[in-house]
Each structure stands twice: as C-alpha cells, then as structure tokens.
Design an enzyme around this catalytic site. Structure first.
Site, PDB file in Angstrom:
ATOM      1  N   SER A   1       0.493  -1.141  -0.192  1.00  0.00           N
ATOM      2  CA  SER A   1      -0.272  -0.364  -0.107  1.00  0.00           C
ATOM      3  C   SER A   1       1.269   1.044  -0.065  1.00  0.00           C
ATOM      4  O   SER A   1       2.243   1.141   0.669  1.00  0.00           O
ATOM      5  CB  SER A   1      -0.912   0.043   1.264  1.00  0.00           C
ATOM      6  OG  SER A   1      -1.536   0.967   1.209  1.00  0.00           O
TER       7      SER A   1
ATOM      8  N   TYR B   1       0.322   0.125  10.573  1.00  0.00           N
ATOM      9  CA  TYR B   1      -0.600  -0.495   9.328  1.00  0.00           C
ATOM     10  C   TYR B   1       0.600  -0.202   8.389  1.00  0.00           C
ATOM     11  O   TYR B   1       1.395  -1.143   7.233  1.00  0.00           O
ATOM     12  CB  TYR B   1      -1.962   0.292   9.018  1.00  0.00           C
ATOM     13  CG  TYR B   1      -1.940  -0.094   7.180  1.00  0.00           C
ATOM     14  CD1 TYR B   1      -2.261  -2.005   7.325  1.00  0.00           C
ATOM     15  CD2 TYR B   1      -2.237   0.358   6.565  1.00  0.00           C
ATOM     16  CE1 TYR B   1      -3.145  -2.090   5.878  1.00  0.00           C
ATOM     17  CE2 TYR B   1      -2.718   0.441   4.833  1.00  0.00           C
ATOM     18  CZ  TYR B   1      -2.998  -0.855   4.871  1.00  0.00           C
ATOM     19  OH  TYR B   1      -3.224  -1.407   3.767  1.00  0.00           O
TER      20      TYR B   1
END
Length: 314
Positions: free
Chosen positions: A161, A187
């Site tokens: 990501s 994350y």
C-alpha cells in the site's frame, strides 16, 4: 535472474484485471489468493480463473468463500475453484493450510489484510496488523517454498500500500511494546514489511525460479476500511487528489495484482514495487506515490527475514 531495467507496461490506473489477462493462458497453473472472498481478492481470483488457472481461495469465512467461488465459476465458466480455511493471525491455521497443500504452486497472491485496526494482539503478543499482514503471509510463503520451487517459475504477489510511506519497519519496537500505539503507523509498518519481503524472497529464491513483487492496488472502497471512519476516508480522498475519480473500482484495484501475477513482461523479475500497473518511481517528498527507499533496502529486507524467522520460532 532479475534486471535493473524499469518495467513498462501498456496498462494504467484505469485498466481492469480482466483486461490484463485478456491474452494470457494460465491453463494448468495453480494459484492461491488469500482473502479471496471479498474486495480485490475476488476480482484477482476471477481474472486468474478467467485465464484458465486452478484457483484456491484461502479465506477465514468459508461460507463467504464458497459464495465467491460460485460467483467466479458462473462468470468465467471455470469450475476449477477450491475454497480452503486460512486465518493469517493464527499460526496453527497457516500450518494446517501448508500441510494440506499438495503439488506445485505457480502463483501465491498474498492479498488478505487488515487496516488501521484498534490495538489488538495475537495470543503470542504480536501486534495484530504486523502479525496478519506480514508474519502470517511470511509463514505461508516459507511453508509453501517447496511447492513454489516445484512450479519452476513461480511468482509471489505481495499486496502492499502507499501507506508504507507512513512508516519503515521499526525494528527496535515492532510490536508497540514501548511506543504508543498508532493504528496508521502500525499499518504502514506492516505494508513496508510486505515490500521488504518481496525484495528478500527474490534474493533468496530466484535460483529456485521464484520471484516476488509488491504493489499498491490503489484507493478502493472495500471491507478493508471497516476500521476507518467516514471522516478519515474523506481525508484520504482529499490527500489522494480529491474527487471520486481518484478512487478505483475493485476490478481496477485488482489489475496491478494480476499484472504482477501473470504478465510475461515480468518473467524472472522480482524485488520491485508497482502501482497503477507500472513499476513505481522513487517516492518524492510531498506526494503519496512512489516507493520509499527504506522499503527496498536490501539490508532491512534481510534483517526482517531473520527477525520474522526468529519470531515464528518463538
């Protein structure tokens, strides 16, 4: 062998997964897609099946997996779809999946993940996002190494990501035991780990015919954002340029995964990071695109591999 020449493709951010495989034949190839019951996982699996592959959906929710498999069979006419249980946060579940696998594996798509969750830990005390997004997939890939090597040209797809730009792997405190927990830093760290895995897996396993590349699928509204508020989603939309046009459909979001999994343009090429169906440029400050230098650092990649092995051994 990998090369240093950047990869260029005829595709872009608007390309769909099915368009990527339009002229590709995967008959006789076997693929595993983690998180294949929802989001871009379904569309990744659909494109692989449409190209003729035998596809296993590795999922936590077997009922959802079976519904996804039926939908893929109906839309592609390929009935070589299997559904198998896999909970990446549970090492016993990963080990059971590995033990049940038989024969070669040509494509492993490490797609499943969680995003920006509240602070939670596995029974081992590992921070949940790192445990799921990295350690679970690391255990799965290393456990399936022989099957991947037997394919003589296997690919591992590491779905990362742009959030990797939020944090390197903080080796001194990976699991937030000393520093305050931040869901986005956690994350981001796990997504950096996905890229570093691709770098080191390619270095270690290229002689076995195995390469791995990482990717940013794009901003796609899916169940991945279940922990993210509507206000935060709007801020993400604004940061990515503003307007609905910056968001992809799930079919477009799966395209880069499918490109990395199947394109002949990537034969023998690994350790790279892709976005919008192209190899990404180095990250430039002030942007939310490109790949951070720390995510491609070979020393950090080797260190992460060693730390991951030690962590899993307990």
């Amino acid at each position: 062998m990998t090369t240093d020449t950047p990869v260029h493709t005829p595709f872009d951010a608007r390309t769909t997964a099915l368009e990527v495989v339009r002229d590709i034949d995967l008959t006789g190839r076997r693929a595993v897609v983690t998180g294949g019951a929802s989001g871009i996982g379904v569309e990744t699996a659909r494109a692989l099946a449409a190209a003729g592959a035998d596809v296993t959906l590795a999922v936590r929710d077997l009922d959802a997996g079976r519904r996804a498999a039926r939908d893929i069979i109906d839309s592609t006419g390929n009935d070589r779809l299997l559904v198998a249980p896999l909970d990446l946060a549970d090492q016993a579940s990963v080990a059971a999946f590995v033990a049940a696998w038989d024969g070669p594996l040509h494509v492993l798509v490490n797609n499943a993940g969680i995003m920006a969750s509240p602070e939670r830990r596995t029974p081992e005390g590992w921070e949940l996002q790192f445990a799921t997004n990295h350690l679970g997939h690391f255990a799965l890939a290393t456990g399936l190494h022989r099957a991947l090597a037997a394919a003589e040209g296997a690919r591992i797809v590491a779905v990362s990501s742009a959030a990797h730009l939020r944090s390197p792997v903080v080796f001194d405190d990976i699991h937030f035991r000393q520093r305050p927990y931040d869901p986005w830093e956690a994350y981001g760290q796990s997504k950096t780990a996905n890229v570093l895995f691709a770098v080191e897996a390619t270095r270690r396993w290229a002689d076995d015919g195995i390469v791995s590349n990482a990717l940013m699928p794009g901003a796609i509204p899916t169940n991945l954002q279940r922990y993210v508020s509507a206000e935060e989603l709007e801020r993400m939309r604004a940061a990515s340029g503003g307007g609905a046009a910056t968001w992809k459909t799930v079919e477009q979001g799966a395209a880069t995964s499918v490109l990395v999994a199947t394109s002949p343009l990537l034969d023998g090429i690994g350790g790279r990071y892709f976005e919008d169906c192209q190899q990404a440029a180095p990250h430039q400050p002030g942007t939310r695109t490109g790949v951070a230098a720390y995510a491609l650092d070979p020393a950090a990649a080797e260190r992460l591999w060693t730390v991951s092995e030690q962590t899993l051994r307990g």
